[in-house]
Structures are given as C-alpha cells and as structure tokens.
Motif scaffolding. Structure first.
Motif, mmCIF file in Angstrom:
data_model
loop_
_atom_site.group_PDB
_atom_site.id
_atom_site.type_symbol
_atom_site.label_atom_id
_atom_site.label_comp_id
_atom_site.label_asym_id
_atom_site.label_seq_id
_atom_site.Cartn_x
_atom_site.Cartn_y
_atom_site.Cartn_z
ATOM 1 N N GLY A 29 0.768 -1.237 0.000
ATOM 2 C CA GLY A 29 0.000 0.000 0.000
ATOM 3 C C GLY A 29 0.797 1.283 0.000
ATOM 4 N N LEU A 30 2.119 1.223 -0.123
ATOM 5 C CA LEU A 30 2.929 2.440 -0.187
ATOM 6 C C LEU A 30 3.303 2.692 -1.646
ATOM 7 N N THR A 31 2.891 3.850 -2.172
ATOM 8 C CA THR A 31 3.184 4.216 -3.550
ATOM 9 C C THR A 31 4.250 5.297 -3.570
ATOM 10 N N SER A 32 5.222 5.136 -4.469
ATOM 11 C CA SER A 32 6.266 6.127 -4.697
ATOM 12 C C SER A 32 6.079 6.686 -6.101
ATOM 13 N N ILE A 33 6.029 8.013 -6.198
ATOM 14 C CA ILE A 33 5.913 8.673 -7.492
ATOM 15 C C ILE A 33 7.138 9.578 -7.651
ATOM 16 N N LEU A 34 7.961 9.282 -8.645
ATOM 17 C CA LEU A 34 9.125 10.116 -8.919
ATOM 18 C C LEU A 34 8.645 11.359 -9.659
ATOM 19 N N LEU A 35 8.789 12.519 -9.025
ATOM 20 C CA LEU A 35 8.316 13.771 -9.609
ATOM 21 C C LEU A 35 9.364 14.435 -10.484
ATOM 22 N N SER A 36 10.641 14.306 -10.097
ATOM 23 C CA SER A 36 11.703 14.903 -10.908
ATOM 24 C C SER A 36 13.031 14.221 -10.603
ATOM 25 N N GLY A 37 13.932 14.311 -11.566
ATOM 26 C CA GLY A 37 15.275 13.773 -11.410
ATOM 27 C C GLY A 37 15.407 12.358 -11.943
ATOM 28 N N LYS A 38 16.660 11.909 -12.000
ATOM 29 C CA LYS A 38 16.995 10.568 -12.472
ATOM 30 C C LYS A 38 17.996 9.952 -11.503
ATOM 31 N N GLU A 39 18.215 8.641 -11.640
ATOM 32 C CA GLU A 39 19.226 7.953 -10.839
ATOM 33 C C GLU A 39 20.550 8.684 -10.996
ATOM 34 N N GLY A 40 21.228 8.943 -9.877
ATOM 35 C CA GLY A 40 22.509 9.634 -9.896
ATOM 36 C C GLY A 40 22.400 11.138 -9.780
ATOM 37 N N GLN A 41 21.154 11.662 -9.750
ATOM 38 C CA GLN A 41 20.925 13.099 -9.635
ATOM 39 C C GLN A 41 20.032 13.365 -8.423
ATOM 40 N N GLU A 42 19.890 14.649 -8.096
ATOM 41 C CA GLU A 42 18.906 15.030 -7.091
ATOM 42 C C GLU A 42 17.524 14.627 -7.615
ATOM 43 N N ARG A 43 16.686 14.073 -6.718
ATOM 44 C CA ARG A 43 15.352 13.627 -7.117
ATOM 45 C C ARG A 43 14.323 14.088 -6.093
ATOM 46 N N ILE A 44 13.093 14.216 -6.555
ATOM 47 C CA ILE A 44 11.974 14.517 -5.667
ATOM 48 C C ILE A 44 10.917 13.451 -5.878
ATOM 49 N N ARG A 45 10.445 12.880 -4.765
ATOM 50 C CA ARG A 45 9.435 11.819 -4.785
ATOM 51 C C ARG A 45 8.257 12.216 -3.916
ATOM 52 N N LEU A 46 7.121 11.646 -4.244
ATOM 53 C CA LEU A 46 5.943 11.740 -3.395
ATOM 54 C C LEU A 46 5.600 10.329 -2.966
ATOM 55 N N PHE A 47 5.522 10.112 -1.661
ATOM 56 C CA PHE A 47 5.087 8.825 -1.119
ATOM 57 C C PHE A 47 3.666 8.977 -0.597
ATOM 58 N N HIS A 48 2.846 7.970 -0.858
ATOM 59 C CA HIS A 48 1.474 7.970 -0.359
ATOM 60 C C HIS A 48 1.157 6.585 0.192
ATOM 61 N N ALA A 49 0.730 6.547 1.455
ATOM 62 C CA ALA A 49 0.365 5.276 2.105
ATOM 63 C C ALA A 49 -1.144 5.098 2.012
ATOM 64 N N HIS A 50 -1.561 4.029 1.356
ATOM 65 C CA HIS A 50 -2.981 3.745 1.174
ATOM 66 C C HIS A 50 -3.553 2.918 2.313
ATOM 67 N N ARG A 51 -2.704 2.431 3.173
ATOM 68 C CA ARG A 51 -3.140 1.612 4.302
ATOM 69 C C ARG A 51 -2.152 1.811 5.443
ATOM 70 N N ASN A 52 -2.524 1.402 6.629
ATOM 71 C CA ASN A 52 -1.608 1.482 7.760
ATOM 72 C C ASN A 52 -0.435 0.545 7.532
ATOM 73 N N HIS A 53 0.672 0.926 8.074
ATOM 74 C CA HIS A 53 1.901 0.151 7.974
ATOM 75 C C HIS A 53 1.661 -1.244 8.562
ATOM 76 N N LEU A 54 2.050 -2.270 7.855
ATOM 77 C CA LEU A 54 1.792 -3.636 8.279
ATOM 78 C C LEU A 54 3.069 -4.381 8.662
ATOM 79 N N LEU A 55 4.094 -4.233 7.851
ATOM 80 C CA LEU A 55 5.342 -4.968 8.047
ATOM 81 C C LEU A 55 6.450 -4.038 8.506
ATOM 82 N N PRO A 56 7.343 -4.527 9.353
ATOM 83 C CA PRO A 56 8.468 -3.669 9.754
ATOM 84 C C PRO A 56 9.446 -3.481 8.594
ATOM 85 N N ILE A 57 10.004 -2.288 8.495
ATOM 86 C CA ILE A 57 11.036 -2.025 7.492
ATOM 87 C C ILE A 57 12.383 -2.164 8.183
#
Length: 192
Positions: A29-57
C-alpha cells in the motif's frame, strides 16, 4: 488535506511522473511517485500510504541525504545509533543493483538503540545519508521527499543478532514489492 485534494494531487503527480510510479514500495500500500530527477541526480518523490503500515522495514541508511515534508497524515521515523546498552545488530553493507536488487557484505556487529519521533502534516525532517533509520507510514500519509545526489555507492542495513550469534535476515524483497501501476489514480485513497 481532504480526500478530494489528495486525489487531485496524486493524479497530477502521476500524470507528471511520466510513468515512474511504483506501488507496494517496500510495504503493502505504499506508492512512490518520482516527480523529478533521475538515478545519480537530485530527485523529488511523493510517497502515499494507502493503508496502515503492516510490516516492519529493516533499519537502513541511504546513499543520499534526504529532506522530508509530511503533507498529510503522519510518519514515525526511528533513528538507530550505536549504544552499548542497545540490542545487538549486524551492520550489513548493501550495494544498489537496481530497484529491489542488492548485493550484501557483513561489516560489524554492535549494539544499537532506537530513537523514535512522529512527524505530522506540516512538519519536516532531514537525514544524512549515513543515518540509519526505519519508518512507519500511517494510512493516508503523504510525504514529499527530496533526495540529494548520491553521497555514497553503498548503504547499511541492520539485522538482529540472537544471543547465540545467529544473524536474522529481516531484509526481504518479495515478488509483490516494487510493482507497476494497476490503476489510474482516480480512487487512490481508501480513507473513509
């Protein structure tokens, strides 16, 4: 932020991401959307949790510094620091080999202790690439994350060590993780 505003923001982010959207990013249920940048560069992401955290990271560091702004909901960020009174962990160095792909090397076994802090909508926090952390997202959390250019080629994960010296491998990459989009974002938020 109300549900309609969240869905609008997510829809705009998905449309502007050029398809760089990853569902079940480490946790269900955790979605990552890359808004700008590429691997090896500065990047901006938006994370959105669609459900409560279930598993430990698994506690981990990053290859880059990060700055985070909680847009809605909450996250609980835990920083792990060496501490002689803490629990014993094996610090394992990991090399990034692509999304969900890593190479591992044991480094050192030592005790670590956690320090937890909850961040709510409107609050921000930053971490150095060498900080070891774990994170919990509350249902409905939206977090804007700015990643610096990489500061290191490797990062660390912490694995628990039992009294008999057995290292428990809690670092998992499962088939359901890091999936491609299955919907168009119209009803991306399941909050009531």
């Amino acid at each position: 932020m109300d549900k309609a505003a969240k869905n609008t923001l997510i829809r705009f982010a998905i449309e502007g991401a050029g398809g760089e959207l990853v569902e079940n990013y480490v946790m269900p249920g955790l979605t990552s959307i890359l808004l700008s940048g590429k691997e090896g560069q500065e990047r901006i992401r938006l994370f959105h949790a669609h459900r409560n955290h279930l598993l430990p990271i698994t506690p981990h560091s990053h290859r880059y510094d990060i700055s985070c702004l909680v847009l809605s909901g909450y996250v609980q960020n835990t920083i792990w620091t060496p501490d002689h009174s803490g629990d014993l962990f094996c610090a394992r160095r990991q090399s990034y080999a692509g999304l969900g792909k890593y190479e591992f090397h044991d480094v050192i076994t030592q005790p670590y202790s956690p320090s937890r802090r909850t961040y709510k909508a409107g609050e921000s926090y930053s971490m150095d690439h060498s900080d070891i952390h774990s994170i919990e997202f509350g249902k409905g959390a939206m977090v804007l994350v700015k990643e610096s250019e990489p500061k290191s080629e490797k990062s660390l994960i912490l694995l628990p060590v039992l009294p008999d010296g057995t290292v428990i491998d809690t670092m998992r990459v499962e088939d359901w993780m890091f999936g491609s989009p299955t919907h168009n974002g119209d009803d991306h938020d399941s909050e009531s």
